[in-house]
Design a protein around this motif. Structure first.
Motif, PDB file in Angstrom:
ATOM      1  N   PHE A 130       0.828  -1.204   0.000  1.00 13.34           N
ATOM      2  CA  PHE A 130       0.000   0.000   0.000  1.00 13.34           C
ATOM      3  C   PHE A 130       0.869   1.262   0.000  1.00 13.34           C
ATOM      4  CE2 PHE A 130      -3.281  -2.980   1.493  1.00 13.34           C
ATOM      5  CZ  PHE A 130      -4.255  -2.671   0.551  1.00 13.34           C
ATOM      6  N   ALA A 131       1.971   1.253   0.742  1.00 16.00           N
ATOM      7  CA  ALA A 131       2.876   2.409   0.752  1.00 16.00           C
ATOM      8  C   ALA A 131       3.556   2.583  -0.609  1.00 16.00           C
ATOM      9  CB  ALA A 131       3.921   2.246   1.848  1.00 16.00           C
ATOM     10  N   LEU A 132       3.938   1.469  -1.237  1.00 13.04           N
ATOM     11  CA  LEU A 132       4.605   1.552  -2.533  1.00 13.04           C
ATOM     12  C   LEU A 132       3.658   2.052  -3.626  1.00 13.04           C
ATOM     13  CD1 LEU A 132       6.763  -1.675  -2.283  1.00 13.04           C
ATOM     14  CD2 LEU A 132       7.617   0.665  -2.443  1.00 13.04           C
ATOM     15  N   VAL A 133       2.375   1.754  -3.506  1.00 18.80           N
ATOM     16  CA  VAL A 133       1.404   2.301  -4.456  1.00 18.80           C
ATOM     17  C   VAL A 133       1.409   3.826  -4.346  1.00 18.80           C
ATOM     18  CG1 VAL A 133      -1.054   2.516  -4.990  1.00 18.80           C
ATOM     19  CG2 VAL A 133      -0.074   0.268  -4.552  1.00 18.80           C
ATOM     20  N   MET A 134       1.491   4.350  -3.133  1.00 23.18           N
ATOM     21  CA  MET A 134       1.502   5.802  -2.939  1.00 23.18           C
ATOM     22  C   MET A 134       2.767   6.426  -3.535  1.00 23.18           C
ATOM     23  SD  MET A 134      -1.314   6.537  -1.503  1.00 23.18           S
ATOM     24  CE  MET A 134      -1.084   8.183  -0.903  1.00 23.18           C
ATOM     25  N   ARG A 135       3.902   5.746  -3.424  1.00 23.20           N
ATOM     26  CA  ARG A 135       5.173   6.292  -3.911  1.00 23.20           C
ATOM     27  C   ARG A 135       5.415   6.042  -5.389  1.00 23.20           C
ATOM     28  NH1 ARG A 135       9.133   3.745   0.060  1.00 23.20           N
ATOM     29  NH2 ARG A 135       7.426   3.283   1.449  1.00 23.20           N
ATOM     30  N   HIS A 136       5.036   4.850  -5.877  1.00 17.69           N
ATOM     31  CA  HIS A 136       5.425   4.453  -7.229  1.00 17.69           C
ATOM     32  C   HIS A 136       4.259   4.093  -8.143  1.00 17.69           C
ATOM     33  CE1 HIS A 136       9.614   4.220  -5.946  1.00 17.69           C
ATOM     34  NE2 HIS A 136       9.198   3.541  -4.885  1.00 17.69           N
ATOM     35  N   GLY A 137       3.057   3.964  -7.607  1.00 19.98           N
ATOM     36  CA  GLY A 137       1.939   3.490  -8.417  1.00 19.98           C
ATOM     37  C   GLY A 137       2.119   2.003  -8.695  1.00 19.98           C
ATOM     38  N   LYS A 138       1.817   1.606  -9.894  1.00 16.88           N
ATOM     39  CA  LYS A 138       1.973   0.209 -10.309  1.00 16.88           C
ATOM     40  C   LYS A 138       3.466  -0.087 -10.512  1.00 16.88           C
ATOM     41  CE  LYS A 138      -0.042  -2.855 -13.710  1.00 16.88           C
ATOM     42  NZ  LYS A 138      -0.857  -2.948 -14.906  1.00 16.88           N
ATOM     43  N   PRO A 139       3.945  -1.276 -10.120  1.00 20.19           N
ATOM     44  CA  PRO A 139       5.376  -1.554 -10.257  1.00 20.19           C
ATOM     45  C   PRO A 139       5.827  -1.659 -11.715  1.00 20.19           C
ATOM     46  CG  PRO A 139       4.213  -3.530  -9.548  1.00 20.19           C
ATOM     47  CD  PRO A 139       3.220  -2.410  -9.535  1.00 20.19           C
ATOM     48  N   ASP A 140       7.026  -1.125 -11.975  1.00 21.63           N
ATOM     49  CA  ASP A 140       7.663  -1.298 -13.281  1.00 21.63           C
ATOM     50  C   ASP A 140       8.244  -2.703 -13.354  1.00 21.63           C
ATOM     51  OD1 ASP A 140       7.090   1.315 -14.023  1.00 21.63           O
ATOM     52  OD2 ASP A 140       8.993   2.088 -13.277  1.00 21.63           O
ATOM     53  N   ASP A 141       8.806  -3.066 -14.491  1.00 24.76           N
ATOM     54  CA  ASP A 141       9.325  -4.417 -14.698  1.00 24.76           C
ATOM     55  C   ASP A 141      10.374  -4.836 -13.674  1.00 24.76           C
ATOM     56  OD1 ASP A 141       7.667  -4.785 -16.850  1.00 24.76           O
ATOM     57  OD2 ASP A 141       9.182  -4.217 -18.331  1.00 24.76           O
ATOM     58  N   PHE A 142      11.210  -3.922 -13.208  1.00 27.53           N
ATOM     59  CA  PHE A 142      12.303  -4.291 -12.315  1.00 27.53           C
ATOM     60  C   PHE A 142      12.126  -3.770 -10.890  1.00 27.53           C
ATOM     61  CE2 PHE A 142      14.102  -4.357 -16.619  1.00 27.53           C
ATOM     62  CZ  PHE A 142      14.406  -5.694 -16.668  1.00 27.53           C
ATOM     63  N   GLN A 143      10.901  -3.456 -10.513  1.00 29.83           N
ATOM     64  CA  GLN A 143      10.613  -3.045  -9.146  1.00 29.83           C
ATOM     65  C   GLN A 143       9.923  -4.195  -8.420  1.00 29.83           C
ATOM     66  OE1 GLN A 143       8.255   0.479 -10.059  1.00 29.83           O
ATOM     67  NE2 GLN A 143       9.826   1.732  -9.079  1.00 29.83           N
ATOM     68  N   GLY A 144      10.272  -4.384  -7.162  1.00 28.11           N
ATOM     69  CA  GLY A 144       9.673  -5.425  -6.343  1.00 28.11           C
ATOM     70  C   GLY A 144      10.339  -5.445  -4.988  1.00 28.11           C
ATOM     71  N   CYS A 145      10.233  -6.561  -4.290  1.00 28.78           N
ATOM     72  CA  CYS A 145      10.850  -6.723  -2.973  1.00 28.78           C
ATOM     73  C   CYS A 145      11.638  -8.030  -2.946  1.00 28.78           C
ATOM     74  CB  CYS A 145       9.795  -6.739  -1.873  1.00 28.78           C
ATOM     75  SG  CYS A 145       8.951  -5.156  -1.675  1.00 28.78           S
ATOM     76  N   VAL A 146      12.749  -7.984  -2.255  1.00 24.46           N
ATOM     77  CA  VAL A 146      13.567  -9.179  -2.057  1.00 24.46           C
ATOM     78  C   VAL A 146      13.579  -9.502  -0.570  1.00 24.46           C
ATOM     79  CG1 VAL A 146      15.018  -8.841  -4.089  1.00 24.46           C
ATOM     80  CG2 VAL A 146      15.690  -7.804  -1.945  1.00 24.46           C
TER      81      VAL A 146
END
Length: 69
Positions: free
Chosen positions: A38-54
């Motif tokens: 939910f926080a990442l939606v506020m900062r980045h919207g929908k994830p790009d191809d190389f965005q995610g979490c490890v």
């Protein structure tokens, strides 16, 4: 406020919530926790191809070098 305005505001809120939840689901599919999503939606919207979490020893961490998994 009259009933029509309240209905429009309510509909916009529901639609906005559905979109936000949909975008958050994209982040959880990429290894992020629900709260992070939910926080990442506020900062980045929908994830790009190389965005995610490890996964780290402290839990999932945001990265721009996500390659799936």
């Amino acid at each position: 406020m009259n009933g029509r305005v309240l209905a429009i505001v309510g509909a916009v809120a529901v639609i906005g919530g559905l979109v936000w939840n949909g975008f958050a689901e994209n982040w959880t599919d990429r290894g992020c926790s629900r709260g992070q999503a939910f926080a990442l939606v506020m900062r980045h919207g929908k994830p790009d191809d190389f965005q995610g979490c490890v996964e780290t020893s402290d839990g999932p961490e945001y990265t721009e070098d996500y390659y799936g998994g």
